[in-house]
Write a protein that holds these residues in place. Structure first.
Motif, PDB file in Angstrom:
ATOM      1  N   ARG A  24     -53.230  82.561  32.965  1.00  0.00           N
ATOM      2  CA  ARG A  24     -53.501  83.032  31.598  1.00  0.00           C
ATOM      3  C   ARG A  24     -52.637  82.350  30.539  1.00  0.00           C
ATOM      4  N   ALA A  25     -51.725  81.488  30.934  1.00  0.00           N
ATOM      5  CA  ALA A  25     -50.868  80.803  29.973  1.00  0.00           C
ATOM      6  C   ALA A  25     -51.675  79.793  29.160  1.00  0.00           C
ATOM      7  N   LYS A  26     -51.283  79.642  27.904  1.00  0.00           N
ATOM      8  CA  LYS A  26     -51.929  78.626  27.058  1.00  0.00           C
ATOM      9  C   LYS A  26     -51.415  77.226  27.384  1.00  0.00           C
ATOM     10  N   TRP A  27     -50.119  77.148  27.757  1.00  0.00           N
ATOM     11  CA  TRP A  27     -49.496  75.865  28.054  1.00  0.00           C
ATOM     12  C   TRP A  27     -48.715  75.969  29.361  1.00  0.00           C
ATOM     13  N   ILE A  28     -48.922  74.999  30.237  1.00  0.00           N
ATOM     14  CA  ILE A  28     -48.232  74.929  31.534  1.00  0.00           C
ATOM     15  C   ILE A  28     -47.439  73.632  31.517  1.00  0.00           C
ATOM     16  N   THR A  29     -46.113  73.735  31.582  1.00  0.00           N
ATOM     17  CA  THR A  29     -45.287  72.582  31.221  1.00  0.00           C
ATOM     18  C   THR A  29     -44.112  72.385  32.170  1.00  0.00           C
ATOM     19  N   SER A  30     -43.489  71.219  32.050  1.00  0.00           N
ATOM     20  CA  SER A  30     -42.344  70.894  32.903  1.00  0.00           C
ATOM     21  C   SER A  30     -41.453  69.879  32.211  1.00  0.00           C
ATOM     22  N   VAL A  31     -40.235  69.793  32.724  1.00  0.00           N
ATOM     23  CA  VAL A  31     -39.286  68.758  32.330  1.00  0.00           C
ATOM     24  C   VAL A  31     -38.735  68.145  33.609  1.00  0.00           C
ATOM     25  N   CYS A  32     -38.609  66.823  33.602  1.00  0.00           N
ATOM     26  CA  CYS A  32     -38.004  66.120  34.729  1.00  0.00           C
ATOM     27  C   CYS A  32     -38.753  66.459  36.019  1.00  0.00           C
ATOM     28  N   THR A  33     -38.025  66.710  37.128  1.00  0.00           N
ATOM     29  CA  THR A  33     -38.689  66.951  38.413  1.00  0.00           C
ATOM     30  C   THR A  33     -39.282  68.347  38.523  1.00  0.00           C
ATOM     31  N   TYR A  79     -54.437  65.918  36.346  1.00  0.00           N
ATOM     32  CA  TYR A  79     -53.790  65.844  35.037  1.00  0.00           C
ATOM     33  C   TYR A  79     -52.828  64.666  34.972  1.00  0.00           C
ATOM     34  N   ARG A  80     -52.755  64.036  33.802  1.00  0.00           N
ATOM     35  CA  ARG A  80     -51.738  63.023  33.538  1.00  0.00           C
ATOM     36  C   ARG A  80     -50.398  63.728  33.382  1.00  0.00           C
ATOM     37  N   ALA A  81     -49.346  63.142  33.948  1.00  0.00           N
ATOM     38  CA  ALA A  81     -48.031  63.788  33.894  1.00  0.00           C
ATOM     39  C   ALA A  81     -46.934  62.755  34.069  1.00  0.00           C
ATOM     40  N   THR A  82     -45.717  63.161  33.695  1.00  0.00           N
ATOM     41  CA  THR A  82     -44.558  62.308  33.894  1.00  0.00           C
ATOM     42  C   THR A  82     -43.421  63.123  34.483  1.00  0.00           C
ATOM     43  N   THR A 119     -32.945  64.461  29.189  1.00  0.00           N
ATOM     44  CA  THR A 119     -32.934  64.484  27.723  1.00  0.00           C
ATOM     45  C   THR A 119     -34.336  64.436  27.136  1.00  0.00           C
ATOM     46  N   ALA A 120     -35.311  63.964  27.907  1.00  0.00           N
ATOM     47  CA  ALA A 120     -36.691  63.926  27.412  1.00  0.00           C
ATOM     48  C   ALA A 120     -37.228  65.322  27.145  1.00  0.00           C
ATOM     49  N   GLY A 121     -36.555  66.341  27.677  1.00  0.00           N
ATOM     50  CA  GLY A 121     -36.994  67.706  27.426  1.00  0.00           C
ATOM     51  C   GLY A 121     -36.983  68.060  25.951  1.00  0.00           C
ATOM     52  N   ILE A 122     -36.080  67.477  25.177  1.00  0.00           N
ATOM     53  CA  ILE A 122     -36.047  67.745  23.740  1.00  0.00           C
ATOM     54  C   ILE A 122     -37.281  67.125  23.071  1.00  0.00           C
ATOM     55  N   ASP A 123     -37.582  65.890  23.416  1.00  0.00           N
ATOM     56  CA  ASP A 123     -38.751  65.209  22.861  1.00  0.00           C
ATOM     57  C   ASP A 123     -40.030  65.967  23.225  1.00  0.00           C
ATOM     58  N   PHE A 124     -40.136  66.326  24.498  1.00  0.00           N
ATOM     59  CA  PHE A 124     -41.300  67.064  24.981  1.00  0.00           C
ATOM     60  C   PHE A 124     -41.488  68.357  24.190  1.00  0.00           C
ATOM     61  N   ALA A 125     -40.391  69.101  23.986  1.00  0.00           N
ATOM     62  CA  ALA A 125     -40.485  70.382  23.299  1.00  0.00           C
ATOM     63  C   ALA A 125     -40.893  70.215  21.841  1.00  0.00           C
ATOM     64  N   LEU A 126     -40.358  69.207  21.175  1.00  0.00           N
ATOM     65  CA  LEU A 126     -40.751  68.955  19.790  1.00  0.00           C
ATOM     66  C   LEU A 126     -42.229  68.579  19.696  1.00  0.00           C
ATOM     67  N   ALA A 127     -42.692  67.758  20.630  1.00  0.00           N
ATOM     68  CA  ALA A 127     -44.105  67.372  20.639  1.00  0.00           C
ATOM     69  C   ALA A 127     -44.994  68.590  20.874  1.00  0.00           C
ATOM     70  N   ARG A 164     -42.311  58.964  27.792  1.00  0.00           N
ATOM     71  CA  ARG A 164     -41.227  59.908  27.538  1.00  0.00           C
ATOM     72  C   ARG A 164     -41.715  61.347  27.660  1.00  0.00           C
ATOM     73  N   TRP A 165     -42.918  61.600  27.188  1.00  0.00           N
ATOM     74  CA  TRP A 165     -43.585  62.885  27.355  1.00  0.00           C
ATOM     75  C   TRP A 165     -45.085  62.645  27.390  1.00  0.00           C
ATOM     76  N   VAL A 166     -45.786  63.566  28.041  1.00  0.00           N
ATOM     77  CA  VAL A 166     -47.231  63.432  28.208  1.00  0.00           C
ATOM     78  C   VAL A 166     -47.873  64.795  27.964  1.00  0.00           C
ATOM     79  N   ILE A 167     -48.921  64.834  27.159  1.00  0.00           N
ATOM     80  CA  ILE A 167     -49.720  66.046  26.980  1.00  0.00           C
ATOM     81  C   ILE A 167     -51.150  65.719  27.373  1.00  0.00           C
ATOM     82  N   ASP A 168     -51.680  66.461  28.345  1.00  0.00           N
ATOM     83  CA  ASP A 168     -53.049  66.288  28.813  1.00  0.00           C
ATOM     84  C   ASP A 168     -53.696  67.675  28.859  1.00  0.00           C
TER      85      ASP A 168
END
Length: 232
Positions: A91-100, A114-117, A151-159, A137-141
């Motif tokens: 039921r989540a609108k966004w399913i997300t991750s950082v790093c591994t 899904y495309r992912a990094t 550190t990419a978690g900051i970029d991902f979150a802003l995006a 650095r970040w991917v949204i699919d």
């Protein structure tokens, strides 16, 4: 908006605290740190962080985020955690991750197609779960979003905030945290660091990376078996 970040033993704290800092500044957002109990959780470098809710008590999240770190290896076969992520993802609108953390989503069967990094040193392992590895650095699919290493978690979150609340909100948060990187070295990627430093770091990480590879292979087998059982 309910945002939940998975907290687990031996995670890399910046995988968690980078996006937490961004999400916590989003007007109208309640940000939760979720784990099995409310006991302090120790990160891979020793920092202790307190969960704010448990799997049993957590609300339905609009955003579920899984960070990474060495502790991710154990989560790959942790049925309780994987089941929790599957329930939330329903039921989540966004399913997300950082790093591994992306590999944990993969083990839960949430990245197929899904495309992912993920972190550069484990990037190729995404394919074991039917994901499409992308070196960004970040991917949204669609409703899946993933950040690269630490550190990419900051970029991902802003995006992601820009997608959820608009660019103006994301830019205001970026300015508020003065996120204007100017690193002293251009060594934050394998391409920038050069072959010698990459080889040195891979050697230092070799034992952990082998454990991760084995965990990925086992989790991929488990996922395939679960899919076969569902089709019966």
């Amino acid at each position: 908006m309910q945002i939940g970040l998975l907290l687990f033993p031996a995670l890399t704290q910046l995988d968690l605290t980078g996006p937490y800092e961004v999400f916590a500044r989003l007007p109208g957002a309640d940000v939760h740190l979720v784990w099995k109990t409310l006991e302090p959780v120790h990160c891979d470098r020793g920092m202790a962080i307190l969960p704010s809710t448990t799997f049993a008590e957590a609300p339905q999240f609009d955003v579920i985020c899984v960070p990474g770190g060495p502790g991710q290896i154990a989560l790959m076969e942790d049925r309780e955690t994987l089941d929790f992520l599957r329930r939330q993802a329903g039921r989540a609108k966004w399913i997300t991750s950082v790093c591994t953390g992306a590999l944990v989503l993969g083990a839960a069967g949430l990245l197929e197609g899904y495309r992912a990094t993920t972190h550069w040193a484990s990037h190729e392992q995404l394919a074991a779960f039917g994901a499409i590895p992308v070196r960004e650095r970040w991917v949204i699919d669609r409703n899946r979003a993933s950040g690269g290493g630490v550190t990419a978690g900051i970029d991902f979150a802003l995006a992601l905030v820009a997608r959820m609340a608009g660019e103006t909100a994301a830019k205001a948060i970026q300015l508020g945290i003065e996120y204007d990187p100017a690193p002293p070295f251009q060594a934050g990627s394998p391409e920038g660091a050069g072959a010698e430093i990459v080889a040195q770091l891979r050697s230092a990480m070799a034992a952990m990376l082998e454990k991760r590879r084995q965990a990925t292979e086992a989790a991929a087998r488990n996922l395939a078996e679960m899919r076969r059982a569902e089709r019966r």
